[in-house]
Design a protein around this motif. Structure first.
Motif, PDB file in Angstrom:
ATOM      1  N   VAL A 184     -30.953  -3.844 -24.242  1.00  9.52           N
ATOM      2  CA  VAL A 184     -30.709  -4.539 -23.078  1.00  9.52           C
ATOM      3  C   VAL A 184     -29.777  -5.751 -23.547  1.00  9.52           C
ATOM      4  CG1 VAL A 184     -31.564  -6.122 -21.324  1.00  9.52           C
ATOM      5  CG2 VAL A 184     -32.807  -3.643 -22.054  1.00  9.52           C
ATOM      6  N   ARG A 188     -25.945  -6.488 -22.089  1.00 16.60           N
ATOM      7  CA  ARG A 188     -25.815  -7.915 -21.505  1.00 16.60           C
ATOM      8  C   ARG A 188     -24.491  -8.607 -21.965  1.00 16.60           C
ATOM      9  NH1 ARG A 188     -29.483 -10.493 -18.066  1.00 16.60           N
ATOM     10  NH2 ARG A 188     -28.833 -12.345 -18.908  1.00 16.60           N
ATOM     11  N   GLU A 215     -30.902   4.015 -20.257  1.00 19.53           N
ATOM     12  CA  GLU A 215     -31.524   3.226 -19.249  1.00 19.53           C
ATOM     13  C   GLU A 215     -31.311   1.879 -19.564  1.00 19.53           C
ATOM     14  OE1 GLU A 215     -35.915   2.539 -17.279  1.00 19.53           O
ATOM     15  OE2 GLU A 215     -35.481   4.370 -18.637  1.00 19.53           O
ATOM     16  N   ALA A 216     -31.766   1.446 -20.960  1.00 18.53           N
ATOM     17  CA  ALA A 216     -31.780   0.088 -21.380  1.00 18.53           C
ATOM     18  C   ALA A 216     -30.564  -0.607 -21.195  1.00 18.53           C
ATOM     19  CB  ALA A 216     -32.387   0.048 -22.851  1.00 18.53           C
ATOM     20  N   ARG A 219     -29.394  -1.018 -17.553  1.00 22.42           N
ATOM     21  CA  ARG A 219     -30.142  -2.215 -17.177  1.00 22.42           C
ATOM     22  C   ARG A 219     -29.763  -3.544 -17.665  1.00 22.42           C
ATOM     23  NH1 ARG A 219     -35.491  -4.046 -19.382  1.00 22.42           N
ATOM     24  NH2 ARG A 219     -35.608  -2.071 -20.383  1.00 22.42           N
ATOM     25  N   LEU A 222     -26.647  -4.171 -15.480  1.00 22.69           N
ATOM     26  CA  LEU A 222     -27.023  -4.594 -14.202  1.00 22.69           C
ATOM     27  C   LEU A 222     -27.487  -6.173 -14.088  1.00 22.69           C
ATOM     28  CD1 LEU A 222     -28.749  -1.301 -12.787  1.00 22.69           C
ATOM     29  CD2 LEU A 222     -26.505  -2.250 -12.287  1.00 22.69           C
ATOM     30  N   GLU A 223     -28.119  -6.411 -15.006  1.00 24.74           N
ATOM     31  CA  GLU A 223     -28.788  -7.787 -15.092  1.00 24.74           C
ATOM     32  C   GLU A 223     -27.559  -8.830 -15.393  1.00 24.74           C
ATOM     33  OE1 GLU A 223     -31.513  -8.300 -18.334  1.00 24.74           O
ATOM     34  OE2 GLU A 223     -33.000  -7.075 -17.442  1.00 24.74           O
TER      35      GLU A 223
END
Length: 360
Positions: A184, A188, A215-216, A219, A222-223
């Motif tokens: 994640v 980011r 998926e991670a 995420r 998206l964050e």
């Protein structure tokens, strides 16, 4: 006749290794050649302290002459230890899993362990169960899972394998130890890098559904988009391959409502850049591209690829340490995620001023 032949060839060896042709040498063959009992050979194999050094050397020399290799299955019956760990892997031919498996093998060998790997060519529940059963038949003492689909862990939970296991992906489950790169955070950082260059229209080329890593990374993307209060382009679900990256890039150039793409792995990113180049777009002049993994070729493509580096060697080394810690029943080790780092190269640049007619 036989005596005359031997006299005619005085230099010819008449003593051959004491085993049948085509049969692997046994412990009794070693004993005969070393002129000791087979119990003595067994004691040498098990490093018994009562063996004299000269006897041990004679037995080891006989093993070398015969190219004798101890039967691990037989030793397991005697010692109740196989000194073997299993690896359950998917896509083991790709850079990340292949590098992790090599690191696991190196680390295991240093601790006196062998590694058996089962590759998941069939990722159906039945195929996963068969691969697990294959490993269990090897009397493995523990298992490392490099198969980041959710259904793999569902099958493992239902199998009650009875040995400790470590996964290289964080699943949120509490029935095993998980060691992973903080996917994640890596995603980011990749997305924030593009935002920092002024990009506001960013597409994410994701990995396949059911993959924990995909998926991670989605995420994290998206964050970062949400934190920057940017509009969201629907993520594109890929399959990790450069071919899909090329296909996705060929479709994206029809829209041209974006200025940057974050791809969930380097291979898809490289395929994207190929498609953009074939369509007459400049990377990074027209479109910036970021990948993930930092595979060896990433710094050799044109332009060189901005990506997220994760230390697969360190992941493999830590996985073995964690697993053997459980196998030997010692105090639990604190598990810390490995934080990835962004590697900025030539595929990203500040957003170019674009005509209003092609803006989103």
């Amino acid at each position: 006749m036989r005596q005359r032949c031997e006299r005619a060839h005085p230099d010819r060896r008449t003593v051959s290794p004491p085993q049948d042709r085509g049969r692997a040498p046994s412990i009794r063959d070693v004993a005969r050649l070393a002129e000791v009992s087979h119990q003595t050979v067994s004691r040498v194999l098990n490093d018994h302290p009562s063996i004299r050094p000269e006897t041990r050397e004679r037995v080891l020399q006989a093993m070398e002459t015969l190219q004798y290799r101890p039967n691990r299955a037989a030793r397991t019956l005697v010692t109740s230890r196989s000194n073997t760990i299993g690896v359950l892997a998917a896509l083991s031919t790709t850079y990340g899993p292949a590098t992790s498996i090599a690191a696991i093998e190196d680390a295991a060998r240093e601790q006196g362990y062998h590694v058996n790997t089962a590759n998941l060519a069939d990722t159906s529940p039945a195929g996963i169960a068969d691969a697990i059963e294959h490993l269990m038949l090897q009397a493995i003492e523990g298992l490392v899972v490099i198969a980041p689909q959710v259904r793999v862990f569902e099958v493992l939970a239902a199998s009650s394998i009875g040995v400790p296991f470590v996964s290289l992906q964080s699943t949120g489950r509490r029935d095993h130890l998980a060691l992973s790169v903080d996917q994640v955070t890596g995603a980011r950082r990749a997305t924030q890098h593009l935002i920092g260059l002024g990009h506001r229209e960013i597409v994410h080329l994701a990995g396949p559904q059911d993959w924990i890593e995909a998926e991670a990374r989605m995420r994290g993307f998206l964050e970062a988009i949400d934190d920057a209060e940017l509009g969201l382009h629907p993520p594109i679900l890929g399959d990790w391959t450069a071919d899909f990256g090329y296909y996705a890039g060929s479709e994206l150039v029809r829209r041209r409502d974006f200025t940057a793409v974050f791809a969930a792995n380097d291979e898809m990113a490289i395929g994207l850049m190929h498609a953009f180049r074939d369509a007459g777009l400049d990377v990074p002049g027209d479109v910036s591209v970021v990948g993930f993994d930092d595979i060896p070729v990433a710094k050799h493509v044109a332009p060189t690829l901005t990506t997220v580096y994760q230390d697969f060697h360190e992941i493999g080394r830590r996985a073995v340490a964690l697993l053997l810690n459980q196998v030997h029943g010692t105090e639990r080790i604190e598990v810390e995620d490995i934080v990835p780092r962004l590697v900025v190269r030539g595929s990203t640049a500040p957003v170019a001023v674009r005509p209003a007619s092609v803006a989103r």
